[in-house]
Write a protein that holds these residues in place. Sequence first.
Motif, PDB file in Angstrom:
ATOM      1  N   GLU A  39       0.822  -1.209   0.000  1.00  0.00           N
ATOM      2  CA  GLU A  39       0.000   0.000   0.000  1.00  0.00           C
ATOM      3  C   GLU A  39       0.862   1.268   0.000  1.00  0.00           C
ATOM      4  OE1 GLU A  39      -2.568  -3.316   1.177  1.00  0.00           O
ATOM      5  OE2 GLU A  39      -0.506  -2.739   1.629  1.00  0.00           O
ATOM      6  N   GLY A  40       0.687   2.068  -1.024  1.00  0.00           N
ATOM      7  CA  GLY A  40       1.504   3.264  -1.187  1.00  0.00           C
ATOM      8  C   GLY A  40       2.596   3.093  -2.208  1.00  0.00           C
ATOM      9  N   ALA A  41       2.839   1.842  -2.636  1.00  0.00           N
ATOM     10  CA  ALA A  41       3.841   1.579  -3.670  1.00  0.00           C
ATOM     11  C   ALA A  41       3.191   1.280  -5.015  1.00  0.00           C
ATOM     12  CB  ALA A  41       4.726   0.403  -3.255  1.00  0.00           C
ATOM     13  N   GLU A  42       1.849   1.151  -5.022  1.00  0.00           N
ATOM     14  CA  GLU A  42       1.144   0.892  -6.278  1.00  0.00           C
ATOM     15  C   GLU A  42       1.167   2.145  -7.153  1.00  0.00           C
ATOM     16  OE1 GLU A  42      -1.981   2.949  -3.841  1.00  0.00           O
ATOM     17  OE2 GLU A  42      -0.320   1.561  -3.448  1.00  0.00           O
ATOM     18  N   PHE A  43       0.939   1.955  -8.445  1.00  0.00           N
ATOM     19  CA  PHE A  43       0.908   3.092  -9.348  1.00  0.00           C
ATOM     20  C   PHE A  43      -0.397   3.862  -9.166  1.00  0.00           C
ATOM     21  CE2 PHE A  43       4.147   0.425 -11.174  1.00  0.00           C
ATOM     22  CZ  PHE A  43       5.113   1.346 -11.526  1.00  0.00           C
ATOM     23  N   SER A  44      -0.275   5.181  -9.082  1.00  0.00           N
ATOM     24  CA  SER A  44      -1.432   6.033  -8.808  1.00  0.00           C
ATOM     25  C   SER A  44      -1.211   7.394  -9.449  1.00  0.00           C
ATOM     26  CB  SER A  44      -1.630   6.193  -7.297  1.00  0.00           C
ATOM     27  OG  SER A  44      -2.560   7.220  -7.009  1.00  0.00           O
ATOM     28  N   MET A  45      -2.148   7.798 -10.273  1.00  0.00           N
ATOM     29  CA  MET A  45      -2.047   9.118 -10.879  1.00  0.00           C
ATOM     30  C   MET A  45      -2.166  10.215  -9.833  1.00  0.00           C
ATOM     31  SD  MET A  45      -4.112   8.465 -14.464  1.00  0.00           S
ATOM     32  CE  MET A  45      -3.628  10.027 -15.205  1.00  0.00           C
ATOM     33  N   THR A  46      -2.809   9.907  -8.712  1.00  0.00           N
ATOM     34  CA  THR A  46      -2.870  10.859  -7.606  1.00  0.00           C
ATOM     35  C   THR A  46      -1.472  11.190  -7.108  1.00  0.00           C
ATOM     36  OG1 THR A  46      -5.015   9.946  -6.945  1.00  0.00           O
ATOM     37  CG2 THR A  46      -3.843  11.287  -5.311  1.00  0.00           C
ATOM     38  N   LEU A  97       6.659  -9.884   6.771  1.00  0.00           N
ATOM     39  CA  LEU A  97       6.023  -8.722   6.163  1.00  0.00           C
ATOM     40  C   LEU A  97       6.807  -8.402   4.888  1.00  0.00           C
ATOM     41  CD1 LEU A  97       3.734  -6.565   6.838  1.00  0.00           C
ATOM     42  CD2 LEU A  97       5.658  -5.071   7.470  1.00  0.00           C
ATOM     43  N   SER A  98       6.309  -8.868   3.755  1.00  0.00           N
ATOM     44  CA  SER A  98       6.979  -8.676   2.464  1.00  0.00           C
ATOM     45  C   SER A  98       6.652  -7.277   1.964  1.00  0.00           C
ATOM     46  CB  SER A  98       6.509  -9.751   1.479  1.00  0.00           C
ATOM     47  OG  SER A  98       7.215  -9.679   0.268  1.00  0.00           O
ATOM     48  N   SER A  99       7.630  -6.387   2.028  1.00  0.00           N
ATOM     49  CA  SER A  99       7.356  -4.948   1.981  1.00  0.00           C
ATOM     50  C   SER A  99       7.981  -4.263   0.781  1.00  0.00           C
ATOM     51  CB  SER A  99       7.905  -4.278   3.245  1.00  0.00           C
ATOM     52  OG  SER A  99       7.433  -4.925   4.409  1.00  0.00           O
ATOM     53  N   CYS A 100       7.178  -3.509   0.060  1.00  0.00           N
ATOM     54  CA  CYS A 100       7.708  -2.618  -0.958  1.00  0.00           C
ATOM     55  C   CYS A 100       8.395  -1.436  -0.271  1.00  0.00           C
ATOM     56  CB  CYS A 100       6.596  -2.116  -1.865  1.00  0.00           C
ATOM     57  SG  CYS A 100       5.836  -3.378  -2.906  1.00  0.00           S
ATOM     58  N   GLY A 101       9.548  -1.056  -0.805  1.00  0.00           N
ATOM     59  CA  GLY A 101      10.305   0.010  -0.162  1.00  0.00           C
ATOM     60  C   GLY A 101       9.548   1.316  -0.060  1.00  0.00           C
ATOM     61  N   ARG A 102       8.810   1.659  -1.099  1.00  0.00           N
ATOM     62  CA  ARG A 102       8.080   2.924  -1.061  1.00  0.00           C
ATOM     63  C   ARG A 102       6.943   2.872  -0.049  1.00  0.00           C
ATOM     64  NH1 ARG A 102       4.646   6.041  -5.656  1.00  0.00           N
ATOM     65  NH2 ARG A 102       5.049   8.167  -4.980  1.00  0.00           N
ATOM     66  N   ALA A 103       6.344   1.698   0.146  1.00  0.00           N
ATOM     67  CA  ALA A 103       5.311   1.573   1.174  1.00  0.00           C
ATOM     68  C   ALA A 103       5.914   1.770   2.556  1.00  0.00           C
ATOM     69  CB  ALA A 103       4.647   0.203   1.069  1.00  0.00           C
ATOM     70  N   VAL A 104       7.107   1.217   2.781  1.00  0.00           N
ATOM     71  CA  VAL A 104       7.806   1.399   4.055  1.00  0.00           C
ATOM     72  C   VAL A 104       8.129   2.865   4.281  1.00  0.00           C
ATOM     73  CG1 VAL A 104       9.982   0.907   5.258  1.00  0.00           C
ATOM     74  CG2 VAL A 104       8.751  -0.941   4.094  1.00  0.00           C
ATOM     75  N   GLU A 105       8.579   3.536   3.239  1.00  0.00           N
ATOM     76  CA  GLU A 105       8.933   4.949   3.344  1.00  0.00           C
ATOM     77  C   GLU A 105       7.714   5.800   3.712  1.00  0.00           C
ATOM     78  OE1 GLU A 105      11.748   7.507   0.554  1.00  0.00           O
ATOM     79  OE2 GLU A 105       9.766   7.277  -0.359  1.00  0.00           O
ATOM     80  N   ARG A 106       6.545   5.445   3.183  1.00  0.00           N
ATOM     81  CA  ARG A 106       5.352   6.263   3.389  1.00  0.00           C
ATOM     82  C   ARG A 106       4.618   5.933   4.683  1.00  0.00           C
ATOM     83  NH1 ARG A 106       2.249   6.814  -2.358  1.00  0.00           N
ATOM     84  NH2 ARG A 106       1.466   8.713  -1.373  1.00  0.00           N
ATOM     85  N   TRP A 128       5.431  -1.543  -6.435  1.00  0.00           N
ATOM     86  CA  TRP A 128       4.720  -2.795  -6.718  1.00  0.00           C
ATOM     87  C   TRP A 128       4.675  -2.929  -8.236  1.00  0.00           C
ATOM     88  CZ3 TRP A 128      -0.960  -4.329  -7.025  1.00  0.00           C
ATOM     89  CH2 TRP A 128      -1.089  -5.707  -6.831  1.00  0.00           C
ATOM     90  N   GLU A 129       5.798  -3.447  -8.783  1.00  0.00           N
ATOM     91  CA  GLU A 129       5.966  -3.494 -10.228  1.00  0.00           C
ATOM     92  C   GLU A 129       6.682  -4.779 -10.616  1.00  0.00           C
ATOM     93  OE1 GLU A 129       8.441  -0.159 -11.197  1.00  0.00           O
ATOM     94  OE2 GLU A 129      10.017  -0.755  -9.780  1.00  0.00           O
ATOM     95  N   LYS A 130       6.585  -5.122 -11.871  1.00  0.00           N
ATOM     96  CA  LYS A 130       7.210  -6.341 -12.372  1.00  0.00           C
ATOM     97  C   LYS A 130       8.710  -6.116 -12.561  1.00  0.00           C
ATOM     98  CE  LYS A 130       3.014  -7.734 -14.811  1.00  0.00           C
ATOM     99  NZ  LYS A 130       2.391  -8.057 -16.126  1.00  0.00           N
ATOM    100  N   GLY A 131       9.499  -7.120 -12.179  1.00  0.00           N
ATOM    101  CA  GLY A 131      10.935  -6.993 -12.360  1.00  0.00           C
ATOM    102  C   GLY A 131      11.324  -6.843 -13.813  1.00  0.00           C
ATOM    103  N   THR A 132      10.568  -7.453 -14.698  1.00  0.00           N
ATOM    104  CA  THR A 132      10.897  -7.397 -16.118  1.00  0.00           C
ATOM    105  C   THR A 132      10.617  -6.032 -16.737  1.00  0.00           C
ATOM    106  OG1 THR A 132       8.731  -8.417 -16.522  1.00  0.00           O
ATOM    107  CG2 THR A 132      10.652  -9.878 -16.551  1.00  0.00           C
ATOM    108  N   ASP A 133      10.006  -5.131 -15.984  1.00  0.00           N
ATOM    109  CA  ASP A 133       9.817  -3.763 -16.471  1.00  0.00           C
ATOM    110  C   ASP A 133      11.074  -2.918 -16.286  1.00  0.00           C
ATOM    111  OD1 ASP A 133       7.220  -4.294 -17.209  1.00  0.00           O
ATOM    112  OD2 ASP A 133       6.328  -3.438 -15.401  1.00  0.00           O
ATOM    113  N   LEU A 134      12.088  -3.484 -15.631  1.00  0.00           N
ATOM    114  CA  LEU A 134      13.293  -2.735 -15.299  1.00  0.00           C
ATOM    115  C   LEU A 134      14.501  -3.287 -16.049  1.00  0.00           C
ATOM    116  CD1 LEU A 134      12.840  -2.686 -11.412  1.00  0.00           C
ATOM    117  CD2 LEU A 134      12.025  -0.979 -13.049  1.00  0.00           C
ATOM    118  N   ASP A 135      15.413  -2.402 -16.452  1.00  0.00           N
ATOM    119  CA  ASP A 135      16.681  -2.877 -16.998  1.00  0.00           C
ATOM    120  C   ASP A 135      17.617  -3.203 -15.830  1.00  0.00           C
ATOM    121  OD1 ASP A 135      18.099  -0.540 -16.124  1.00  0.00           O
ATOM    122  OD2 ASP A 135      17.582   0.508 -17.966  1.00  0.00           O
ATOM    123  N   PRO A 136      18.760  -3.848 -16.071  1.00  0.00           N
ATOM    124  CA  PRO A 136      19.614  -4.291 -14.955  1.00  0.00           C
ATOM    125  C   PRO A 136      20.024  -3.166 -14.009  1.00  0.00           C
ATOM    126  CG  PRO A 136      20.275  -5.399 -16.963  1.00  0.00           C
ATOM    127  CD  PRO A 136      19.254  -4.371 -17.369  1.00  0.00           C
TER     128      PRO A 136
END
Length: 299
Positions: A39-46, A97-106, A128-136
């Motif tokens: 929560e807080g790491a998902e993509f949001s136009m807000t 608690l499997s945590s997205c870093g941005r959720a932890v930050e917020r 909260w994104e797919k690893g394959t969306d990122l380059d190395p």
Amino acid sequence: MSPPLPPPRDFIGHGEHPPAVRWPGAARVAVSFVVNFEEGAEFSMTDGDARNEGIYEVIDPQPAPDRCIDSHFEYGTRVAYWRIAGLFAEHGGHYTLSSCGRAVERSPWLPRHASAQGHEVSAHGWRWEKGTDLDPEQESAAIARTRDTIAAVVGRPPVGWHTRSNATAHTRSLLARHGFLYDSDAYNDDTPYDVLVDGRPHLVLPYAFDTNDMQFQNTQRFGTGEEFAQYVCAAYDWLWREGADTPRMLSVGLHLRMIGRPGRIGALERILQHIATRGGAWVATREQIARHWIAATRQ
């Protein structure tokens, strides 16, 4: 330069001769509850992203800031976390608690509370994104940023990692380079196992999508909390049978905003009650399972 090829597929695993590992207290099953904190790491136009997250109970994609889906995610931290934390405080055992870093930050209060209760805070990507969306380079930066953020908030770096969806051919090498002990980026076994990463053993703690509350929405496989509880309890009972002579592990995937709803939280209570009544469970963090496994298998 061509990207590295993935390692050859392994269709054998431990086969007929699993390692002679016993869980603490002569338990038959190591039960790993994984509470996903996204929560807080998902993509949001807000939040200024180009799109909104499209996976949730409301399937109505919006081309503008979407307070409907934003508020669904906010439910996880505002209400659901406390229900889940209360059940574990009542029944005992520890979760990861499997945590997205941005959720932890917020919402740093949440992982701090979980850590203070003895639960593990592991890493689940920066967003909260797919690893394959990122380059190395992006993937390495996301791993490092997630590790450093969790370390700053809870006082120690995470040792476990789980990629949303598909990991890349680089992921395990990057995790080893950044000091991770294990990953959960596999779904092919009910027992931990080692793989070679850059010539050294690296532990994989397999995860599971069937004993996972994501199935309330991804496939509508579970219509009610009772159906989910029945399925997970059936999985535990079968692994309990096999656990007499094979070191079995049950992963139960939970999400704050899913299992924490009042119509579903009773499923978690029933699961905790069932494994306590049946007996033979070691309800442990994935770090505890990983360290026990490594101590027993790497001489």
